[in-house]
Design a protein around this motif. Structure first.
Motif, PDB file in Angstrom:
ATOM      1  N   PHE A 288      46.974  29.560  52.912  1.00 27.33           N
ATOM      2  CA  PHE A 288      46.382  30.466  51.929  1.00 27.33           C
ATOM      3  C   PHE A 288      47.464  31.295  51.238  1.00 27.33           C
ATOM      4  O   PHE A 288      48.510  31.569  51.816  1.00 27.33           O
ATOM      5  CB  PHE A 288      45.296  31.365  52.521  1.00 27.33           C
ATOM      6  N   HIS A 289      47.177  31.679  49.981  1.00 28.25           N
ATOM      7  CA  HIS A 289      48.126  32.450  49.165  1.00 28.25           C
ATOM      8  C   HIS A 289      49.522  31.809  49.162  1.00 28.25           C
ATOM      9  O   HIS A 289      50.542  32.500  49.216  1.00 28.25           O
ATOM     10  CB  HIS A 289      48.224  33.893  49.662  1.00 28.25           C
ATOM     11  N   ASN A 290      49.556  30.486  49.136  1.00 29.38           N
ATOM     12  CA  ASN A 290      50.816  29.732  49.081  1.00 29.38           C
ATOM     13  C   ASN A 290      51.682  29.860  50.339  1.00 29.38           C
ATOM     14  O   ASN A 290      52.896  29.609  50.304  1.00 29.38           O
ATOM     15  CB  ASN A 290      51.640  30.111  47.849  1.00 29.38           C
ATOM     16  N   PHE A 291      51.068  30.295  51.433  1.00 30.84           N
ATOM     17  CA  PHE A 291      51.740  30.316  52.730  1.00 30.84           C
ATOM     18  C   PHE A 291      50.928  29.480  53.707  1.00 30.84           C
ATOM     19  O   PHE A 291      49.746  29.225  53.480  1.00 30.84           O
ATOM     20  CB  PHE A 291      51.827  31.753  53.278  1.00 30.84           C
ATOM     21  N   GLU A 311      52.358  37.857  47.133  1.00 27.83           N
ATOM     22  CA  GLU A 311      51.604  36.818  47.855  1.00 27.83           C
ATOM     23  C   GLU A 311      51.760  36.999  49.366  1.00 27.83           C
ATOM     24  O   GLU A 311      50.820  36.829  50.133  1.00 27.83           O
ATOM     25  CB  GLU A 311      52.080  35.423  47.425  1.00 27.83           C
ATOM     26  N   LEU A 312      52.967  37.365  49.767  1.00 31.76           N
ATOM     27  CA  LEU A 312      53.199  37.609  51.197  1.00 31.76           C
ATOM     28  C   LEU A 312      52.345  38.787  51.673  1.00 31.76           C
ATOM     29  O   LEU A 312      51.749  38.757  52.745  1.00 31.76           O
ATOM     30  CB  LEU A 312      54.689  37.922  51.438  1.00 31.76           C
ATOM     31  N   ASP A 313      52.293  39.792  50.824  1.00 32.49           N
ATOM     32  CA  ASP A 313      51.505  40.979  51.135  1.00 32.49           C
ATOM     33  C   ASP A 313      50.034  40.588  51.363  1.00 32.49           C
ATOM     34  O   ASP A 313      49.382  41.050  52.299  1.00 32.49           O
ATOM     35  CB  ASP A 313      51.622  41.932  49.945  1.00 32.49           C
ATOM     36  N   SER A 317      48.135  40.787  54.985  1.00 27.32           N
ATOM     37  CA  SER A 317      46.949  41.651  55.148  1.00 27.32           C
ATOM     38  C   SER A 317      45.781  40.849  55.693  1.00 27.32           C
ATOM     39  O   SER A 317      45.042  41.314  56.560  1.00 27.32           O
ATOM     40  CB  SER A 317      46.518  42.267  53.816  1.00 27.32           C
ATOM     41  N   GLU A 318      45.636  39.640  55.167  1.00 21.07           N
ATOM     42  CA  GLU A 318      44.492  38.825  55.589  1.00 21.07           C
ATOM     43  C   GLU A 318      44.612  38.426  57.066  1.00 21.07           C
ATOM     44  O   GLU A 318      43.635  38.459  57.806  1.00 21.07           O
ATOM     45  CB  GLU A 318      44.419  37.576  54.706  1.00 21.07           C
ATOM     46  N   ILE A 319      45.811  38.073  57.484  1.00 22.16           N
ATOM     47  CA  ILE A 319      46.008  37.696  58.894  1.00 22.16           C
ATOM     48  C   ILE A 319      45.756  38.907  59.793  1.00 22.16           C
ATOM     49  O   ILE A 319      45.026  38.823  60.781  1.00 22.16           O
ATOM     50  CB  ILE A 319      47.437  37.134  59.132  1.00 22.16           C
ATOM     51  N   ILE A 320      46.343  40.048  59.411  1.00 20.92           N
ATOM     52  CA  ILE A 320      46.188  41.260  60.239  1.00 20.92           C
ATOM     53  C   ILE A 320      44.710  41.633  60.342  1.00 20.92           C
ATOM     54  O   ILE A 320      44.198  41.930  61.425  1.00 20.92           O
ATOM     55  CB  ILE A 320      47.028  42.426  59.653  1.00 20.92           C
ATOM     56  N   LYS A 321      43.993  41.559  59.199  1.00 16.31           N
ATOM     57  CA  LYS A 321      42.565  41.935  59.186  1.00 16.31           C
ATOM     58  C   LYS A 321      41.748  40.971  60.048  1.00 16.31           C
ATOM     59  O   LYS A 321      40.935  41.384  60.883  1.00 16.31           O
ATOM     60  CB  LYS A 321      42.078  41.897  57.724  1.00 16.31           C
ATOM     61  N   THR A 322      41.987  39.664  59.876  1.00 14.95           N
ATOM     62  CA  THR A 322      41.202  38.665  60.614  1.00 14.95           C
ATOM     63  C   THR A 322      41.430  38.798  62.122  1.00 14.95           C
ATOM     64  O   THR A 322      40.488  38.750  62.909  1.00 14.95           O
ATOM     65  CB  THR A 322      41.584  37.232  60.145  1.00 14.95           C
ATOM     66  N   GLY A 328      40.542  43.129  67.917  1.00 15.82           N
ATOM     67  CA  GLY A 328      40.749  44.581  68.025  1.00 15.82           C
ATOM     68  C   GLY A 328      42.229  44.950  68.108  1.00 15.82           C
ATOM     69  O   GLY A 328      42.570  46.121  68.226  1.00 15.82           O
ATOM     70  N   TYR A 329      43.122  43.945  68.032  1.00 19.18           N
ATOM     71  CA  TYR A 329      44.557  44.239  68.077  1.00 19.18           C
ATOM     72  C   TYR A 329      45.165  44.149  66.684  1.00 19.18           C
ATOM     73  O   TYR A 329      44.875  43.220  65.925  1.00 19.18           O
ATOM     74  CB  TYR A 329      45.285  43.269  69.017  1.00 19.18           C
ATOM     75  N   LYS A 330      46.032  45.130  66.365  1.00 19.79           N
ATOM     76  CA  LYS A 330      46.642  45.164  65.036  1.00 19.79           C
ATOM     77  C   LYS A 330      48.066  44.595  65.106  1.00 19.79           C
ATOM     78  O   LYS A 330      48.921  45.149  65.807  1.00 19.79           O
ATOM     79  CB  LYS A 330      46.673  46.610  64.538  1.00 19.79           C
ATOM     80  N   LEU A 331      48.286  43.507  64.409  1.00 14.43           N
ATOM     81  CA  LEU A 331      49.610  42.871  64.436  1.00 14.43           C
ATOM     82  C   LEU A 331      50.600  43.646  63.573  1.00 14.43           C
ATOM     83  O   LEU A 331      50.222  44.226  62.556  1.00 14.43           O
ATOM     84  CB  LEU A 331      49.515  41.433  63.917  1.00 14.43           C
ATOM     85  N   GLU A 332      51.861  43.601  63.994  1.00 19.22           N
ATOM     86  CA  GLU A 332      52.920  44.243  63.201  1.00 19.22           C
ATOM     87  C   GLU A 332      53.983  43.219  62.819  1.00 19.22           C
ATOM     88  O   GLU A 332      54.323  42.344  63.622  1.00 19.22           O
ATOM     89  CB  GLU A 332      53.600  45.337  64.018  1.00 19.22           C
ATOM     90  N   GLN A 333      54.494  43.375  61.622  1.00 20.36           N
ATOM     91  CA  GLN A 333      55.510  42.435  61.125  1.00 20.36           C
ATOM     92  C   GLN A 333      56.807  42.537  61.923  1.00 20.36           C
ATOM     93  O   GLN A 333      57.221  43.618  62.301  1.00 20.36           O
ATOM     94  CB  GLN A 333      55.791  42.753  59.658  1.00 20.36           C
ATOM     95  N   GLU A 334      57.451  41.381  62.119  1.00 22.69           N
ATOM     96  CA  GLU A 334      58.708  41.387  62.847  1.00 22.69           C
ATOM     97  C   GLU A 334      59.962  41.412  61.954  1.00 22.69           C
ATOM     98  O   GLU A 334      60.837  42.245  62.168  1.00 22.69           O
ATOM     99  CB  GLU A 334      58.760  40.179  63.786  1.00 22.69           C
ATOM    100  N   PRO A 335      60.094  40.531  60.938  1.00 24.27           N
ATOM    101  CA  PRO A 335      61.346  40.534  60.165  1.00 24.27           C
ATOM    102  C   PRO A 335      61.539  41.849  59.400  1.00 24.27           C
ATOM    103  O   PRO A 335      60.562  42.495  59.027  1.00 24.27           O
ATOM    104  CB  PRO A 335      61.162  39.382  59.161  1.00 24.27           C
ATOM    105  N   VAL A 336      62.789  42.200  59.194  1.00 23.01           N
ATOM    106  CA  VAL A 336      63.097  43.417  58.442  1.00 23.01           C
ATOM    107  C   VAL A 336      63.029  43.124  56.946  1.00 23.01           C
ATOM    108  O   VAL A 336      63.146  41.976  56.520  1.00 23.01           O
ATOM    109  CB  VAL A 336      64.498  43.974  58.802  1.00 23.01           C
ATOM    110  N   GLU A 337      62.811  44.170  56.151  1.00 19.79           N
ATOM    111  CA  GLU A 337      62.778  44.005  54.693  1.00 19.79           C
ATOM    112  C   GLU A 337      63.941  44.786  54.094  1.00 19.79           C
ATOM    113  O   GLU A 337      64.324  45.823  54.631  1.00 19.79           O
ATOM    114  CB  GLU A 337      61.450  44.518  54.141  1.00 19.79           C
TER     115      GLU A 337
END
Ligand SMILES: Cc1cc2nc3c(=O)[nH]c(=O)nc-3n(C[C@H](O)[C@H](O)[C@H](O)COP(=O)(O)OP(=O)(O)OC[C@H]3O[C@@H](n4cnc5c(N)ncnc54)[C@H](O)[C@@H]3O)c2cc1C
Length: 368
Positions: A288-291, A311-313, A317-322, A328-337
């Motif tokens: 989805f969203h080209n990923f 698109e990454l955003d 968001s969609e993965i974290i929400k789903t 009930g767990y909120k995922l956090e991004q690993e790579p740095v920006e």
């Protein structure tokens, strides 16, 4: 010093995203490292050091400063006894080339970290690790350019406060030091003692490999990784895109009661496998969203055809929400920006992250 202007960050990072960097300098020796920082200071430019960009994501707005690409080369054996050996590599070498340099000579201690993408200079930043080994186990010291004191110095193992995917280099002193070389103390043993990390041991048993030399372990790890992890040169990604969920003992108990598989880490803390949460949420292999969420390792987000950070955003968001709705767990991004502010001399942390040290969003787990 080779200086280029207006270089797309997408060409410098394995996720292949990001607008232009105002300047990019390739540094090949210590004089050029200093020259690059002097150039940034004289022109009031923020700075961002980069190796292979395999744990870094560029944003659409680009970077208004100077990206310094570490291209310092050279590997050498400094001292060898019948028990151990000191090996040194310049920071711009490819990490896996350095592993091969060591295993080819029968030295052990980093063979299980074969195949981790990136440069030697970035390896100590987040204390890389895989298959039960981490850099902190063998690191003796690193050589750095201290941008605050403007001098080359040595930082010993203990000064780096190395822990799980964190060191002072990505927390309290992020941006202060440019890593120019690392020195490891490895064992001079051709025959390693089992048992090895579970999945590695399983592979060795299945393939009836009983001669546990550093090279054989390296080859086994490369085979396992090759089967499971997308090659960033072919399928753009930044490796593990989400951190595993960290739990307090009380939270771990609740998770267990709710049927989740909780892992106890060697430091006594607890963790939930985020890849598993993604799978449970039905997202494994989803495009989805080209990923695409990798169909082999759910923690990896592959850039199939995305051109923008937007698109990454969306996909993030969609993965974290789903996952949140399902578990009930909120995922956090690993790579740095790459922060638009980069690092400046007065404040070595990116301004956007001053209230939350970068270590908080640094890598939290291995992929394998
Ligand atoms: C497919 C894939 C698999 C991966 N598997 C693993 C794994 O098993 N284990 C693991 O630990 N990691 C893994 N990673 C993450 C990545 O390989 C490591 O984080 C690696 O060390 C990044 O190296 P790099 O040169 O690409 O760093 P970059 O992405 O260029 O930089 C990473 C960070 O280090 C800083 N930095 C880079 N060079 C320097 C320097 N010379 N001085 C100071 N700061 C510097 C940057 O500013 C940035 O904050 C994986 C990544 C991918 C894409």
């Amino acid at each position: 010093m080779k200086l280029r202007e207006n270089v797309p960050i997408s060409t410098l990072t394995t996720m292949r995203l990001g607008g232009s960097a105002r300047y990019v300098a390739e540094v090949h020796n210590l004089a050029e490292v200093k020259e690059a920082y002097d150039f940034a200071r004289e022109n009031s430019l923020p700075v961002y050091p980069l190796g292979s960009g395999s744990n870094t994501i560029g944003r659409d707005e680009g970077f208004p400063g100077l990206i310094i690409l570490n291209r310092l080369k050279g590997m050498e054996v400094i001292e060898e006894t019948s028990d151990d050996v000191l090996v040194r590599s310049a920071g711009g070498e490819i990490w896996d080339d350095f592993v091969k340099f060591c295993t080819d000579r029968g030295y052990s201690g980093i063979e299980a970290m074969s195949g981790i993408p990136g440069t030697v200079g970035a390896a100590p930043v987040q204390n890389i690790g895989a298959y039960g080994q981490s850099l902190s186990n063998t690191l003796d010291h690193i050589e750095v350019y201290d941008t605050k004191e403007r001098e080359m110095i040595i930082l010993g193992h203990d000064e780096l406060k190395m822990r799980y995917r964190k060191t002072i280099l990505n927390t309290e002193e992020a941006g202060r030091y440019f890593v120019t070389a690392i020195t490891l103390r490895l064992e001079n043993f051709e025959h390693l003692e089992p048992p090895f990390y579970n999945s590695l041991q399983k592979y060795l048993d299945e393939h009836k490999i009983t001669e546990y030399s550093p090279t054989n372990i390296r080859n086994a790890v490369l085979a396992i990784r090759g089967d499971k992890l997308p090659d960033p040169a072919v399928q753009p990604s930044a490796g593990s895109f989400f951190k595993n969920v960290q739990l307090s003992p009380e939270e771990a108990e609740v998770a267990r009661t709710n049927g989740y598989k909780v892992y106890k880490k060697s430091d006594g803390s607890f963790t939930l496998n985020s890849g598993w949460l993604i799978e449970e949420a039905g997202l494994k292999g989803k495009q989805f969203h080209n990923f695409q969420v990798s169909d082999k390792a759910s923690l990896i987000l592959i850039n199939v055809n995305a051109k923008s950070y937007h698109e990454l955003d969306q996909v993030r968001s969609e993965i974290i929400k789903t996952v949140f709705e399902k578990s009930g767990y909120k995922l956090e991004q690993e790579p740095v920006e790459i922060p638009s502010t980069g690092f400046s001399e007065r404040d070595t942390r990116p301004a956007s992250q001053n209230s939350q040290p970068r270590g908080k969003s640094a890598n939290e787990q291995e992929l394998v």
